[in-house]
Design a protein around this motif. Sequence first.
Motif, PDB file in Angstrom:
ATOM      1  N   GLU A 166      12.110  74.112 137.391  1.00 53.73           N
ATOM      2  CA  GLU A 166      10.950  74.953 137.673  1.00 53.73           C
ATOM      3  C   GLU A 166      11.145  75.626 139.019  1.00 53.73           C
ATOM      4  N   ILE A 167      11.015  76.947 139.057  1.00 52.38           N
ATOM      5  CA  ILE A 167      11.249  77.727 140.263  1.00 52.38           C
ATOM      6  C   ILE A 167      10.000  78.548 140.576  1.00 52.38           C
ATOM      7  N   PRO A 168       9.426  78.388 141.746  1.00 52.95           N
ATOM      8  CA  PRO A 168       8.304  79.270 142.117  1.00 52.95           C
ATOM      9  C   PRO A 168       8.760  80.724 142.071  1.00 52.95           C
ATOM     10  N   THR A 169       8.014  81.554 141.389  1.00 46.95           N
ATOM     11  CA  THR A 169       8.435  82.957 141.254  1.00 46.95           C
ATOM     12  C   THR A 169       8.504  83.653 142.610  1.00 46.95           C
ATOM     13  N   ALA A 170       7.727  83.186 143.587  1.00 50.47           N
ATOM     14  CA  ALA A 170       7.768  83.794 144.914  1.00 50.47           C
ATOM     15  C   ALA A 170       9.103  83.570 145.608  1.00 50.47           C
ATOM     16  N   ASP A 171       9.860  82.562 145.157  1.00 50.19           N
ATOM     17  CA  ASP A 171      11.153  82.258 145.774  1.00 50.19           C
ATOM     18  C   ASP A 171      12.316  82.999 145.112  1.00 50.19           C
ATOM     19  N   ILE A 172      12.035  83.679 144.015  1.00 52.71           N
ATOM     20  CA  ILE A 172      13.110  84.365 143.281  1.00 52.71           C
ATOM     21  C   ILE A 172      13.406  85.702 143.942  1.00 52.71           C
ATOM     22  N   VAL A 173      14.658  85.876 144.341  1.00 51.94           N
ATOM     23  CA  VAL A 173      15.074  87.111 145.002  1.00 51.94           C
ATOM     24  C   VAL A 173      15.566  88.129 143.974  1.00 51.94           C
ATOM     25  N   SER A 174      16.356  87.664 143.011  1.00 55.92           N
ATOM     26  CA  SER A 174      16.870  88.576 141.996  1.00 55.92           C
ATOM     27  C   SER A 174      17.224  87.793 140.747  1.00 55.92           C
ATOM     28  N   GLY A 175      17.342  88.508 139.651  1.00 55.66           N
ATOM     29  CA  GLY A 175      17.731  87.889 138.389  1.00 55.66           C
ATOM     30  C   GLY A 175      18.376  88.927 137.499  1.00 55.66           C
ATOM     31  N   LYS A 176      19.208  88.484 136.602  1.00 56.62           N
ATOM     32  CA  LYS A 176      19.848  89.408 135.679  1.00 56.62           C
ATOM     33  C   LYS A 176      20.206  88.680 134.393  1.00 56.62           C
ATOM     34  N   PRO A 177      20.220  89.406 133.286  1.00 52.99           N
ATOM     35  CA  PRO A 177      20.641  88.768 132.022  1.00 52.99           C
ATOM     36  C   PRO A 177      22.134  88.506 132.056  1.00 52.99           C
ATOM     37  N   VAL A 178      22.520  87.329 131.557  1.00 57.13           N
ATOM     38  CA  VAL A 178      23.927  86.941 131.518  1.00 57.13           C
ATOM     39  C   VAL A 178      24.277  86.638 130.063  1.00 57.13           C
ATOM     40  N   PRO A 179      25.327  87.236 129.527  1.00 58.87           N
ATOM     41  CA  PRO A 179      25.693  86.943 128.130  1.00 58.87           C
ATOM     42  C   PRO A 179      26.112  85.493 128.000  1.00 58.87           C
ATOM     43  N   PRO A 180      25.922  84.905 126.819  1.00 52.56           N
ATOM     44  CA  PRO A 180      26.299  83.501 126.634  1.00 52.56           C
ATOM     45  C   PRO A 180      27.794  83.300 126.815  1.00 52.56           C
ATOM     46  N   ARG A 181      28.153  82.163 127.390  1.00 53.27           N
ATOM     47  CA  ARG A 181      29.559  81.841 127.560  1.00 53.27           C
ATOM     48  C   ARG A 181      30.151  81.487 126.204  1.00 53.27           C
ATOM     49  N   PRO A 182      31.227  82.136 125.811  1.00 50.96           N
ATOM     50  CA  PRO A 182      31.795  81.840 124.488  1.00 50.96           C
ATOM     51  C   PRO A 182      32.329  80.423 124.426  1.00 50.96           C
ATOM     52  N   SER A 183      32.183  79.816 123.264  1.00 47.85           N
ATOM     53  CA  SER A 183      32.704  78.473 123.074  1.00 47.85           C
ATOM     54  C   SER A 183      34.227  78.505 123.116  1.00 47.85           C
ATOM     55  N   VAL A 184      34.826  77.615 123.907  1.00 43.41           N
ATOM     56  CA  VAL A 184      36.288  77.578 123.976  1.00 43.41           C
ATOM     57  C   VAL A 184      36.871  77.186 122.625  1.00 43.41           C
ATOM     58  N   HIS A 185      36.106  76.456 121.817  1.00 40.66           N
ATOM     59  CA  HIS A 185      36.616  76.022 120.526  1.00 40.66           C
ATOM     60  C   HIS A 185      36.730  77.179 119.541  1.00 40.66           C
ATOM     61  N   ARG A 186      36.061  78.292 119.846  1.00 42.61           N
ATOM     62  CA  ARG A 186      36.174  79.436 118.947  1.00 42.61           C
ATOM     63  C   ARG A 186      37.611  79.949 118.907  1.00 42.61           C
ATOM     64  N   ARG A 187      38.378  79.647 119.951  1.00 46.27           N
ATOM     65  CA  ARG A 187      39.755  80.128 120.032  1.00 46.27           C
ATOM     66  C   ARG A 187      40.762  79.098 119.531  1.00 46.27           C
ATOM     67  N   LEU A 188      40.283  78.023 118.982  1.00 51.52           N
ATOM     68  CA  LEU A 188      41.175  76.977 118.473  1.00 51.52           C
ATOM     69  C   LEU A 188      41.913  77.441 117.230  1.00 51.52           C
ATOM     70  N   GLY A 189      43.089  76.860 117.012  1.00 53.36           N
ATOM     71  CA  GLY A 189      43.772  77.071 115.755  1.00 53.36           C
ATOM     72  C   GLY A 189      43.065  76.322 114.635  1.00 53.36           C
ATOM     73  N   ALA A 190      43.343  76.706 113.393  1.00 54.88           N
ATOM     74  CA  ALA A 190      42.641  76.121 112.251  1.00 54.88           C
ATOM     75  C   ALA A 190      42.913  74.625 112.113  1.00 54.88           C
ATOM     76  N   VAL A 191      44.161  74.202 112.313  1.00 59.26           N
ATOM     77  CA  VAL A 191      44.497  72.786 112.167  1.00 59.26           C
ATOM     78  C   VAL A 191      43.777  71.959 113.222  1.00 59.26           C
ATOM     79  N   GLU A 192      43.801  72.431 114.460  1.00 53.74           N
ATOM     80  CA  GLU A 192      43.148  71.680 115.528  1.00 53.74           C
ATOM     81  C   GLU A 192      41.643  71.608 115.305  1.00 53.74           C
ATOM     82  N   ALA A 193      41.053  72.694 114.814  1.00 52.70           N
ATOM     83  CA  ALA A 193      39.613  72.694 114.558  1.00 52.70           C
ATOM     84  C   ALA A 193      39.247  71.672 113.486  1.00 52.70           C
ATOM     85  N   ASP A 194      40.046  71.599 112.417  1.00 54.92           N
ATOM     86  CA  ASP A 194      39.768  70.617 111.362  1.00 54.92           C
ATOM     87  C   ASP A 194      39.896  69.194 111.899  1.00 54.92           C
TER      88      ASP A 194
END
Length: 316
Positions: free
Chosen positions: A27-55
Amino acid sequence: MTDVLGICESWADGLATVRREDGSRVEIPTADIVSGKPVPPRPSVHRRLGAVEADRLALPGWRPAESEPLGEWVLRASGGFSSRGNSALALGSPGLPLEDAVRRVEEWYAARSLSPRAHVHPDGPEAEVFEAAGWSVHDPTLLMLSSVSRVLRRLRGDRVAESRAAEPRHDPLLDAGWLATDERAARHGEDARSVLESGEVTFVTVRDDEGTVLARGRGAFHGDWVGVSSLWTREDLRGTGLGSAVLESLLEWGAERGATTSYLQVVESNVAARRLYEARGYEVHHRYAYMAQDDAPRAGTGAVGPGWPGGADRAR
């Protein structure tokens, strides 16, 4: 000054509430917030796995009653409950000529009075040698992956009014209410319990006032993955948000334990289920298939589980 990275869940009464990736809330008091920006989700590292390793990484999410290594292969048996619990994970080197490995698989399952099956990648050398031995491909299946945060964002964005009233319940074990909706698990009895209750798992249900299960799903946490399976919603309640409430609760449970990647398996022919999962943020990682001897029952016979929401998704 410092940064807080997460999902802003509320902004009211002078406070902003941010949920971090590990599930904790700040919980952050809004009066203390200096700036904010949307950040895209961090991609899952497992998305780059090979098929055998994923299984291989998905293996702990569905632990067979009995298993035995054969080189890099894994022989699995669970009294006939599910294809994933009763097939040889035939990926990599079995430590002996492939033709001999196929015979070893046949002998191993025959000793347990089970029809031999094999989990293969259709274009791999393992599939070729099984085919040469008279086996055929059945039930091509898709492994789908997504980051937990991506699916949760979509679920919350699409949440319908009915699902807000749903209160998903978590149980560590199967009970009569669940089994009343899962004919396959009820039929296989202790073999099904051995598989479904093994590991760090949860059984999520939405029930009416009498305790009747209206929607359900199973979650399995291991490493930083949460596997989702056995999703089902009663036919007359599909489209009301109960299935989404179950899935959201499963992923929140996984996130609280440190899961960043979610996975599920769906039979390739179940186009409706695949589209539904894709709409929730899942993407196809790769395709695999089960092979069985031509004179044996089809892989998956007696292993059809109800889906979400259409009832045709086979629980692998």
